[in-house]
Design a protein around this motif. Structure first.
Motif, PDB file in Angstrom:
ATOM      1  N   SER A 131      29.342  35.218  31.671  1.00  0.00           N
ATOM      2  CA  SER A 131      30.861  34.809  31.863  1.00  0.00           C
ATOM      3  C   SER A 131      31.485  35.936  32.726  1.00  0.00           C
ATOM      4  CB  SER A 131      31.275  34.165  30.932  1.00  0.00           C
ATOM      5  OG  SER A 131      31.909  35.031  29.908  1.00  0.00           O
ATOM      6  N   THR A 132      31.276  37.223  31.987  1.00  0.00           N
ATOM      7  CA  THR A 132      32.187  38.310  32.318  1.00  0.00           C
ATOM      8  C   THR A 132      31.352  38.847  33.840  1.00  0.00           C
ATOM      9  OG1 THR A 132      30.569  40.090  31.185  1.00  0.00           O
ATOM     10  CG2 THR A 132      32.680  39.502  30.463  1.00  0.00           C
ATOM     11  N   GLN A 133      30.168  38.571  33.887  1.00  0.00           N
ATOM     12  CA  GLN A 133      29.437  39.079  35.343  1.00  0.00           C
ATOM     13  C   GLN A 133      29.849  37.984  36.373  1.00  0.00           C
ATOM     14  OE1 GLN A 133      25.253  38.654  34.757  1.00  0.00           O
ATOM     15  NE2 GLN A 133      25.137  40.812  33.786  1.00  0.00           N
ATOM     16  N   THR A 134      30.247  36.761  36.142  1.00  0.00           N
ATOM     17  CA  THR A 134      30.414  35.681  37.089  1.00  0.00           C
ATOM     18  C   THR A 134      32.283  36.293  37.398  1.00  0.00           C
ATOM     19  OG1 THR A 134      31.216  34.247  35.551  1.00  0.00           O
ATOM     20  CG2 THR A 134      28.954  34.077  36.604  1.00  0.00           C
ATOM     21  N   THR A 135      32.961  36.634  36.450  1.00  0.00           N
ATOM     22  CA  THR A 135      34.266  37.191  36.431  1.00  0.00           C
ATOM     23  C   THR A 135      34.344  38.443  37.213  1.00  0.00           C
ATOM     24  OG1 THR A 135      34.661  36.221  34.172  1.00  0.00           O
ATOM     25  CG2 THR A 135      36.243  37.499  34.966  1.00  0.00           C
ATOM     26  N   TYR A 136      33.534  39.337  37.134  1.00  0.00           N
ATOM     27  CA  TYR A 136      33.643  40.694  37.844  1.00  0.00           C
ATOM     28  C   TYR A 136      33.176  40.084  39.230  1.00  0.00           C
ATOM     29  CZ  TYR A 136      33.295  43.432  33.734  1.00  0.00           C
ATOM     30  OH  TYR A 136      33.911  44.036  32.520  1.00  0.00           O
ATOM     31  N   ILE A 137      32.288  39.251  39.531  1.00  0.00           N
ATOM     32  CA  ILE A 137      32.021  38.944  41.052  1.00  0.00           C
ATOM     33  C   ILE A 137      33.290  38.264  41.425  1.00  0.00           C
ATOM     34  CG2 ILE A 137      30.530  37.759  42.506  1.00  0.00           C
ATOM     35  CD1 ILE A 137      28.257  38.218  40.525  1.00  0.00           C
ATOM     36  N   GLU A 138      33.853  37.283  40.876  1.00  0.00           N
ATOM     37  CA  GLU A 138      35.285  36.566  41.456  1.00  0.00           C
ATOM     38  C   GLU A 138      36.304  37.610  41.746  1.00  0.00           C
ATOM     39  OE1 GLU A 138      36.054  33.415  38.663  1.00  0.00           O
ATOM     40  OE2 GLU A 138      34.048  32.528  39.298  1.00  0.00           O
ATOM     41  N   GLY A 139      36.322  38.649  40.519  1.00  0.00           N
ATOM     42  CA  GLY A 139      37.395  39.626  40.830  1.00  0.00           C
ATOM     43  C   GLY A 139      37.150  40.408  41.962  1.00  0.00           C
ATOM     44  N   ASP A 140      36.102  40.959  42.043  1.00  0.00           N
ATOM     45  CA  ASP A 140      35.682  41.897  43.145  1.00  0.00           C
ATOM     46  C   ASP A 140      36.257  41.047  44.588  1.00  0.00           C
ATOM     47  OD1 ASP A 140      34.905  43.777  41.818  1.00  0.00           O
ATOM     48  OD2 ASP A 140      32.752  43.552  41.925  1.00  0.00           O
ATOM     49  N   LYS A 141      35.941  39.660  44.697  1.00  0.00           N
ATOM     50  CA  LYS A 141      36.130  39.084  45.796  1.00  0.00           C
ATOM     51  C   LYS A 141      37.758  39.035  46.277  1.00  0.00           C
ATOM     52  CE  LYS A 141      31.719  36.226  46.212  1.00  0.00           C
ATOM     53  NZ  LYS A 141      31.425  35.079  46.081  1.00  0.00           N
ATOM     54  N   GLU A 142      38.233  38.599  44.884  1.00  0.00           N
ATOM     55  CA  GLU A 142      39.815  38.446  45.071  1.00  0.00           C
ATOM     56  C   GLU A 142      40.530  39.619  45.223  1.00  0.00           C
ATOM     57  OE1 GLU A 142      41.377  37.104  41.418  1.00  0.00           O
ATOM     58  OE2 GLU A 142      40.270  35.302  41.447  1.00  0.00           O
ATOM     59  N   ALA A 143      40.025  40.750  44.710  1.00  0.00           N
ATOM     60  CA  ALA A 143      40.426  42.333  45.314  1.00  0.00           C
ATOM     61  C   ALA A 143      40.338  42.485  46.705  1.00  0.00           C
ATOM     62  CB  ALA A 143      39.911  43.122  44.452  1.00  0.00           C
ATOM     63  N   GLU A 144      39.016  42.189  47.302  1.00  0.00           N
ATOM     64  CA  GLU A 144      38.777  42.427  48.602  1.00  0.00           C
ATOM     65  C   GLU A 144      39.532  41.548  49.695  1.00  0.00           C
ATOM     66  OE1 GLU A 144      34.840  41.599  51.326  1.00  0.00           O
ATOM     67  OE2 GLU A 144      34.655  42.185  49.200  1.00  0.00           O
ATOM     68  N   GLU A 145      39.872  40.315  49.224  1.00  0.00           N
ATOM     69  CA  GLU A 145      40.567  39.552  49.968  1.00  0.00           C
ATOM     70  C   GLU A 145      42.392  40.168  50.014  1.00  0.00           C
ATOM     71  OE1 GLU A 145      40.707  35.696  48.137  1.00  0.00           O
ATOM     72  OE2 GLU A 145      38.537  35.267  49.025  1.00  0.00           O
ATOM     73  N   TRP A 146      42.663  40.481  48.920  1.00  0.00           N
ATOM     74  CA  TRP A 146      43.974  41.015  48.625  1.00  0.00           C
ATOM     75  C   TRP A 146      44.137  42.198  49.528  1.00  0.00           C
ATOM     76  CZ3 TRP A 146      46.556  45.463  47.260  1.00  0.00           C
ATOM     77  CH2 TRP A 146      47.843  45.310  46.967  1.00  0.00           C
ATOM     78  N   PHE A 147      43.045  43.190  49.395  1.00  0.00           N
ATOM     79  CA  PHE A 147      43.346  44.429  50.226  1.00  0.00           C
ATOM     80  C   PHE A 147      42.968  44.143  51.708  1.00  0.00           C
ATOM     81  CE2 PHE A 147      41.196  47.010  46.719  1.00  0.00           C
ATOM     82  CZ  PHE A 147      42.445  47.467  46.318  1.00  0.00           C
ATOM     83  N   SER A 148      42.375  43.256  52.007  1.00  0.00           N
ATOM     84  CA  SER A 148      42.182  42.960  53.605  1.00  0.00           C
ATOM     85  C   SER A 148      43.386  42.226  54.079  1.00  0.00           C
ATOM     86  CB  SER A 148      40.947  42.000  53.934  1.00  0.00           C
ATOM     87  OG  SER A 148      41.137  40.923  53.260  1.00  0.00           O
ATOM     88  N   LYS A 149      44.147  41.364  53.260  1.00  0.00           N
ATOM     89  CA  LYS A 149      45.543  40.610  53.642  1.00  0.00           C
ATOM     90  C   LYS A 149      46.501  41.498  53.692  1.00  0.00           C
ATOM     91  CE  LYS A 149      48.065  36.823  52.254  1.00  0.00           C
ATOM     92  NZ  LYS A 149      48.457  35.720  51.298  1.00  0.00           N
ATOM     93  N   TYR A 150      46.709  42.422  52.880  1.00  0.00           N
ATOM     94  CA  TYR A 150      48.099  43.309  52.595  1.00  0.00           C
ATOM     95  C   TYR A 150      47.866  44.563  53.373  1.00  0.00           C
ATOM     96  CZ  TYR A 150      49.811  39.501  49.832  1.00  0.00           C
ATOM     97  OH  TYR A 150      50.078  38.261  49.474  1.00  0.00           O
ATOM     98  N   LEU A 151      46.737  45.345  52.708  1.00  0.00           N
ATOM     99  CA  LEU A 151      46.817  46.727  53.199  1.00  0.00           C
ATOM    100  C   LEU A 151      46.452  46.729  54.797  1.00  0.00           C
ATOM    101  CD1 LEU A 151      45.133  48.541  50.194  1.00  0.00           C
ATOM    102  CD2 LEU A 151      47.422  48.449  50.826  1.00  0.00           C
ATOM    103  N   LEU A 152      45.316  45.989  55.115  1.00  0.00           N
ATOM    104  CA  LEU A 152      44.710  45.950  56.587  1.00  0.00           C
ATOM    105  C   LEU A 152      45.824  45.505  57.464  1.00  0.00           C
ATOM    106  CD1 LEU A 152      41.114  45.229  56.369  1.00  0.00           C
ATOM    107  CD2 LEU A 152      42.191  47.411  56.670  1.00  0.00           C
ATOM    108  N   GLY A 153      46.607  44.371  56.824  1.00  0.00           N
ATOM    109  CA  GLY A 153      47.902  43.889  57.767  1.00  0.00           C
ATOM    110  C   GLY A 153      48.783  44.687  57.769  1.00  0.00           C
ATOM    111  N   LYS A 154      49.032  45.679  56.795  1.00  0.00           N
ATOM    112  CA  LYS A 154      50.147  46.902  56.945  1.00  0.00           C
ATOM    113  C   LYS A 154      49.570  47.901  58.233  1.00  0.00           C
ATOM    114  CE  LYS A 154      52.549  46.602  52.484  1.00  0.00           C
ATOM    115  NZ  LYS A 154      52.747  47.209  51.349  1.00  0.00           N
ATOM    116  N   THR A 155      48.655  48.173  57.827  1.00  0.00           N
ATOM    117  CA  THR A 155      47.938  49.246  58.860  1.00  0.00           C
ATOM    118  C   THR A 155      48.061  48.656  60.355  1.00  0.00           C
ATOM    119  OG1 THR A 155      45.752  48.661  58.424  1.00  0.00           O
ATOM    120  CG2 THR A 155      46.514  50.406  57.165  1.00  0.00           C
TER     121      THR A 155
END
Length: 171
Positions: A131-155
């Motif tokens: 369960s933690t392996q799937t949680t890490y994969i899901e968390g990485d995807k969420e972080a990647e989406e957040w970075f692309s949405k907010y940080l790349l949007g600001k730049t």
């Protein structure tokens, strides 16, 4: 001809045997409960021994018949032996309560022994690991989406503002 309505069927007798095996009286449950019962017996014996020791100490302080009542009782007290006896009695009481609680928890959680507990813990660890392996994969995807949405949007916005400021200053 049909069977009489009161005769028990084979299915109902099997169901009652299954209920008996799942009940509190199956051999596994009896073995687990025997540890609880042994703990309760140890508690009763340790309380008996403790009460006897305390009564013996109390009786030794009562003055003898021919001793004057205004004189203190003649009791020789050895502090080291008293401390050792108190430690022994406390250890005995604590051990008996621990056996009782361990047996009760084993019966409540349906654990038969150390090997059974090890198997359960290994199964739980494997489930947590998966369960933690799937949680890490899901968390990485969420972080990647957040970075692309907010940080790349600001730049991008900063880039557009910088382009707009540069184009205004050149004109």
């Amino acid at each position: 001809p049909s069977s009489p309505p009161c005769a028990p069927t084979m299915a109902s007798s099997l169901e009652s045997k299954d209920r008996l095996n799942d009940s509190l009286f199956n051999p596994r449950s009896r073995r687990q409960f025997s540890i609880t019962f042994a703990g309760a017996t140890f508690i009763a014996l340790s309380l008996f021994i403790t009460r006897r020791a305390i009564t013996r100490k109390n009786i030794s302080t009562i003055p003898l018949f021919y001793q004057p009542s205004n004189a203190p009782p003649r009791v020789h007290i050895n502090g080291q032996l008293e401390a050792l006896e108190a430690l022994t009695l406390a250890s005995l009481n604590l051990t008996s309560v621990a056996v009782f609680l361990a047996g009760g928890l084993m019966w409540a959680f349906d654990v038969e022994g150390v090997q059974d507990l090890k198997q359960r813990m290994m199964r739980i660890r494997m489930q947590k690991k998966a369960s933690t392996q799937t949680t890490y994969i899901e968390g990485d995807k969420e972080a990647e989406e957040w970075f692309s949405k907010y940080l790349l949007g600001k730049t991008r916005k900063e880039g557009l503002k910088a382009d707009g400021v540069a184009s205004k200053s050149t004109s």
